[in-house]
Design a protein around this motif. Structure first.
Motif, PDB file in Angstrom:
ATOM      1  N   ILE A 151      24.265  -5.002  -2.047  1.00  0.00           N
ATOM      2  CA  ILE A 151      25.435  -6.055  -1.937  1.00  0.00           C
ATOM      3  C   ILE A 151      25.768  -6.313  -0.649  1.00  0.00           C
ATOM      4  CG2 ILE A 151      27.680  -6.231  -2.786  1.00  0.00           C
ATOM      5  CD1 ILE A 151      27.274  -3.666  -4.757  1.00  0.00           C
ATOM      6  N   LEU A 152      25.824  -5.400   0.196  1.00  0.00           N
ATOM      7  CA  LEU A 152      26.073  -5.938   1.766  1.00  0.00           C
ATOM      8  C   LEU A 152      25.164  -7.041   2.272  1.00  0.00           C
ATOM      9  CD1 LEU A 152      27.964  -5.401   4.059  1.00  0.00           C
ATOM     10  CD2 LEU A 152      26.202  -3.340   4.752  1.00  0.00           C
ATOM     11  N   THR A 153      23.936  -6.806   1.773  1.00  0.00           N
ATOM     12  CA  THR A 153      23.079  -7.948   2.089  1.00  0.00           C
ATOM     13  C   THR A 153      23.395  -9.234   1.550  1.00  0.00           C
ATOM     14  OG1 THR A 153      21.117  -6.185   2.394  1.00  0.00           O
ATOM     15  CG2 THR A 153      20.623  -8.555   2.202  1.00  0.00           C
ATOM     16  N   LYS A 154      23.612  -9.268   0.488  1.00  0.00           N
ATOM     17  CA  LYS A 154      24.109 -10.448  -0.046  1.00  0.00           C
ATOM     18  C   LYS A 154      25.364 -11.354   0.695  1.00  0.00           C
ATOM     19  CE  LYS A 154      22.677  -9.516  -4.892  1.00  0.00           C
ATOM     20  NZ  LYS A 154      23.243  -9.393  -6.258  1.00  0.00           N
ATOM     21  N   TYR A 155      26.084 -10.521   1.100  1.00  0.00           N
ATOM     22  CA  TYR A 155      27.387 -11.009   1.753  1.00  0.00           C
ATOM     23  C   TYR A 155      27.024 -11.544   3.255  1.00  0.00           C
ATOM     24  CZ  TYR A 155      31.069  -9.986  -1.616  1.00  0.00           C
ATOM     25  OH  TYR A 155      31.975 -10.131  -2.695  1.00  0.00           O
ATOM     26  N   GLN A 156      25.971 -10.515   3.661  1.00  0.00           N
ATOM     27  CA  GLN A 156      25.457 -11.132   5.220  1.00  0.00           C
ATOM     28  C   GLN A 156      24.657 -12.221   5.315  1.00  0.00           C
ATOM     29  OE1 GLN A 156      23.333  -7.253   5.849  1.00  0.00           O
ATOM     30  NE2 GLN A 156      25.110  -6.409   7.184  1.00  0.00           N
ATOM     31  N   VAL A 157      23.953 -12.360   4.078  1.00  0.00           N
ATOM     32  CA  VAL A 157      23.245 -13.894   3.859  1.00  0.00           C
ATOM     33  C   VAL A 157      24.085 -14.861   3.871  1.00  0.00           C
ATOM     34  CG1 VAL A 157      21.725 -15.281   2.328  1.00  0.00           C
ATOM     35  CG2 VAL A 157      20.996 -12.797   2.907  1.00  0.00           C
ATOM     36  N   ALA A 158      25.317 -14.532   3.284  1.00  0.00           N
ATOM     37  CA  ALA A 158      26.479 -15.486   3.042  1.00  0.00           C
ATOM     38  C   ALA A 158      27.276 -15.762   4.397  1.00  0.00           C
ATOM     39  CB  ALA A 158      27.340 -15.460   1.807  1.00  0.00           C
ATOM     40  N   GLY A 159      26.910 -15.006   5.492  1.00  0.00           N
ATOM     41  CA  GLY A 159      27.778 -15.063   6.812  1.00  0.00           C
ATOM     42  C   GLY A 159      29.073 -14.144   6.499  1.00  0.00           C
ATOM     43  N   GLN A 160      29.159 -13.105   5.951  1.00  0.00           N
ATOM     44  CA  GLN A 160      30.396 -12.452   5.586  1.00  0.00           C
ATOM     45  C   GLN A 160      29.824 -11.038   6.021  1.00  0.00           C
ATOM     46  OE1 GLN A 160      31.275 -14.050   1.638  1.00  0.00           O
ATOM     47  NE2 GLN A 160      33.495 -13.532   2.357  1.00  0.00           N
ATOM     48  N   HIS A 161      31.079 -10.165   6.479  1.00  0.00           N
ATOM     49  CA  HIS A 161      30.733  -8.867   6.680  1.00  0.00           C
ATOM     50  C   HIS A 161      32.109  -8.076   6.387  1.00  0.00           C
ATOM     51  CE1 HIS A 161      33.511  -8.771  10.108  1.00  0.00           C
ATOM     52  NE2 HIS A 161      33.246  -9.855  10.510  1.00  0.00           N
ATOM     53  N   PRO A 162      32.090  -6.854   6.099  1.00  0.00           N
ATOM     54  CA  PRO A 162      33.230  -5.944   5.643  1.00  0.00           C
ATOM     55  C   PRO A 162      34.077  -5.675   6.908  1.00  0.00           C
ATOM     56  CG  PRO A 162      30.997  -4.686   5.210  1.00  0.00           C
ATOM     57  CD  PRO A 162      30.790  -5.970   6.073  1.00  0.00           C
ATOM     58  N   ILE A 163      35.332  -6.006   6.673  1.00  0.00           N
ATOM     59  CA  ILE A 163      36.400  -5.913   7.552  1.00  0.00           C
ATOM     60  C   ILE A 163      36.777  -4.241   7.752  1.00  0.00           C
ATOM     61  CG2 ILE A 163      38.794  -6.149   8.210  1.00  0.00           C
ATOM     62  CD1 ILE A 163      36.964  -8.790   8.195  1.00  0.00           C
ATOM     63  N   GLU A 164      36.280  -3.876   8.886  1.00  0.00           N
ATOM     64  CA  GLU A 164      36.207  -2.270   9.235  1.00  0.00           C
ATOM     65  C   GLU A 164      37.304  -1.708  10.277  1.00  0.00           C
ATOM     66  OE1 GLU A 164      31.716  -1.224   7.567  1.00  0.00           O
ATOM     67  OE2 GLU A 164      32.131  -1.538   9.518  1.00  0.00           O
ATOM     68  N   MET A 165      37.551  -0.312  10.220  1.00  0.00           N
ATOM     69  CA  MET A 165      38.312  -0.205  11.409  1.00  0.00           C
ATOM     70  C   MET A 165      37.481   1.168  12.070  1.00  0.00           C
ATOM     71  SD  MET A 165      42.052   1.742  11.174  1.00  0.00           S
ATOM     72  CE  MET A 165      43.327   0.385  11.165  1.00  0.00           C
ATOM     73  N   ASP A 166      37.278   1.232  13.172  1.00  0.00           N
ATOM     74  CA  ASP A 166      36.563   2.415  13.810  1.00  0.00           C
ATOM     75  C   ASP A 166      37.706   2.787  14.551  1.00  0.00           C
ATOM     76  OD1 ASP A 166      36.831   0.765  16.122  1.00  0.00           O
ATOM     77  OD2 ASP A 166      34.765   0.103  16.066  1.00  0.00           O
ATOM     78  N   GLU A 167      37.327   3.781  15.346  1.00  0.00           N
ATOM     79  CA  GLU A 167      38.337   4.780  16.077  1.00  0.00           C
ATOM     80  C   GLU A 167      38.963   3.876  17.295  1.00  0.00           C
ATOM     81  OE1 GLU A 167      38.437   8.857  19.118  1.00  0.00           O
ATOM     82  OE2 GLU A 167      36.767   8.270  17.804  1.00  0.00           O
ATOM     83  N   ALA A 168      38.239   2.945  17.872  1.00  0.00           N
ATOM     84  CA  ALA A 168      38.962   1.992  18.966  1.00  0.00           C
ATOM     85  C   ALA A 168      39.818   0.747  18.063  1.00  0.00           C
ATOM     86  CB  ALA A 168      37.947   1.531  19.615  1.00  0.00           C
ATOM     87  N   ASP A 169      39.486   0.637  17.047  1.00  0.00           N
ATOM     88  CA  ASP A 169      40.037  -0.530  16.335  1.00  0.00           C
ATOM     89  C   ASP A 169      41.554   0.219  15.815  1.00  0.00           C
ATOM     90  OD1 ASP A 169      40.285  -3.141  15.542  1.00  0.00           O
ATOM     91  OD2 ASP A 169      40.194  -2.414  13.553  1.00  0.00           O
ATOM     92  N   GLU A 170      41.471   1.392  15.163  1.00  0.00           N
ATOM     93  CA  GLU A 170      42.451   2.210  14.777  1.00  0.00           C
ATOM     94  C   GLU A 170      43.713   2.481  15.974  1.00  0.00           C
ATOM     95  OE1 GLU A 170      44.046   6.405  12.757  1.00  0.00           O
ATOM     96  OE2 GLU A 170      41.887   5.737  12.901  1.00  0.00           O
ATOM     97  N   LYS A 171      43.167   2.637  17.093  1.00  0.00           N
ATOM     98  CA  LYS A 171      44.087   2.908  18.457  1.00  0.00           C
ATOM     99  C   LYS A 171      44.580   1.519  18.649  1.00  0.00           C
ATOM    100  CE  LYS A 171      44.023   4.394  23.021  1.00  0.00           C
ATOM    101  NZ  LYS A 171      43.165   4.774  24.130  1.00  0.00           N
ATOM    102  N   ARG A 172      44.090   0.413  18.717  1.00  0.00           N
ATOM    103  CA  ARG A 172      44.461  -0.951  18.862  1.00  0.00           C
ATOM    104  C   ARG A 172      45.567  -1.412  17.870  1.00  0.00           C
ATOM    105  NH1 ARG A 172      41.584  -6.573  18.465  1.00  0.00           N
ATOM    106  NH2 ARG A 172      43.129  -8.008  19.440  1.00  0.00           N
ATOM    107  N   CYS A 173      45.461  -0.959  16.534  1.00  0.00           N
ATOM    108  CA  CYS A 173      46.282  -1.274  15.363  1.00  0.00           C
ATOM    109  C   CYS A 173      47.700  -0.321  15.570  1.00  0.00           C
ATOM    110  CB  CYS A 173      45.767  -0.693  14.186  1.00  0.00           C
ATOM    111  SG  CYS A 173      44.408  -2.118  13.466  1.00  0.00           S
ATOM    112  N   ARG A 174      47.503   0.798  16.311  1.00  0.00           N
ATOM    113  CA  ARG A 174      48.485   1.671  16.275  1.00  0.00           C
ATOM    114  C   ARG A 174      49.345   1.133  17.597  1.00  0.00           C
ATOM    115  NH1 ARG A 174      48.701   5.741  12.854  1.00  0.00           N
ATOM    116  NH2 ARG A 174      46.663   6.446  12.341  1.00  0.00           N
ATOM    117  N   GLN A 175      48.723   0.405  18.526  1.00  0.00           N
ATOM    118  CA  GLN A 175      49.274  -0.067  19.697  1.00  0.00           C
ATOM    119  C   GLN A 175      50.098  -1.437  18.987  1.00  0.00           C
ATOM    120  OE1 GLN A 175      46.082  -0.648  22.209  1.00  0.00           O
ATOM    121  NE2 GLN A 175      46.515   1.157  23.370  1.00  0.00           N
ATOM    122  N   LEU A 176      49.685  -1.963  18.211  1.00  0.00           N
ATOM    123  CA  LEU A 176      50.182  -3.390  17.755  1.00  0.00           C
ATOM    124  C   LEU A 176      51.205  -3.077  16.951  1.00  0.00           C
ATOM    125  CD1 LEU A 176      46.821  -5.440  16.863  1.00  0.00           C
ATOM    126  CD2 LEU A 176      48.465  -5.952  18.562  1.00  0.00           C
TER     127      LEU A 176
END
Length: 211
Positions: A151-176
């Motif tokens: 399923i992920l491959t189908k979205y990637q072919v269409a130029g889309q990707h999942p919106i994810e939160m890794d550890e660094a992104d979570e830290k940034r969200c908590r700052q915002l």
């Protein structure tokens, strides 16, 4: 009830970092089809062609709400433009005095032309910028299941990707949004026959259960 946020007839404009002007919501939504489209040239500002004031009924509904939910959707074409209407931000801030909870629901997938390469914090940053008060946001709700490779491959072919939160992104969200509680839960499902990956009834239940 479904209420219009303003009675003014408006045209939405977007501007990218390289000063490309996007004339109207349709140009924002279809930007990825332009010959000069550059996914690294991010949208940096939004504005209307005239001033607009919040409709009285919309203002009253916001102020008296128990929960104000900004759902998933087109970030620059649908969600952020609400903040451009004079009185909307003031109403959201005023609603806090009566105990209203402000909830931000993260998108499941990126949208070509608008959020290419974005993570959760990249969505949250302009949201908090227009809101103007870092500690007003109470909840950030995210889906925590991963898509199957097929399923992920189908979205990637269409130029889309999942919106994810890794550890660094979570830290940034908590700052915002330092006050916001981040909730990850299974709140979306994929319909293979229609190739649709959408939030489902579990999001509504989770939102209603928040205190």
């Amino acid at each position: 009830n479904i209420l219009y946020v303003t009675s003014h007839d408006l045209r939405l404009y977007g501007e990218t970092a390289s000063q490309v002007i996007l004339n109207g919501e349709s140009e924002i939504d279809t930007r990825h089809t332009r010959e000069d489209y550059n996914p690294d040239d991010k949208i940096v500002s939004l504005y209307f062609d005239t001033d607009a004031k919040i409709a009285p009924r919309a203002r009253n509904a916001i102020i008296s709400a128990q929960k104000i939910v900004f759902p998933s959707g087109s970030l620059y074409g649908s969600l952020l433009p609400h903040f451009l209407v004079d009185g909307v931000v003031d109403a959201i801030l005023e609603s806090e005095e009566l105990g209203a909870k402000l909830i931000f629901v993260g998108n499941l997938m990126s949208e070509r032309g608008q959020t290419d390469g974005y993570k959760v914090s990249d969505h949250l940053e302009p949201f908090m910028y227009y809101l103007g008060k870092p500690d007003r946001l109470d909840y950030i709700i995210l889906h925590n299941n991963h898509l199957e490779t097929e399923i992920l491959t189908k979205y990637q072919v269409a130029g889309q990707h999942p919106i994810e939160m890794d550890e660094a992104d979570e830290k940034r969200c908590r700052q915002l949004a330092p006050k916001a509680k981040i909730i990850r839960d299974s709140i979306a499902s994929y319909t293979r026959r229609r190739h649709l990956y959408r939030h489902d009834h579990r999001l509504a239940k989770l939102t209603l259960d928040l205190k």
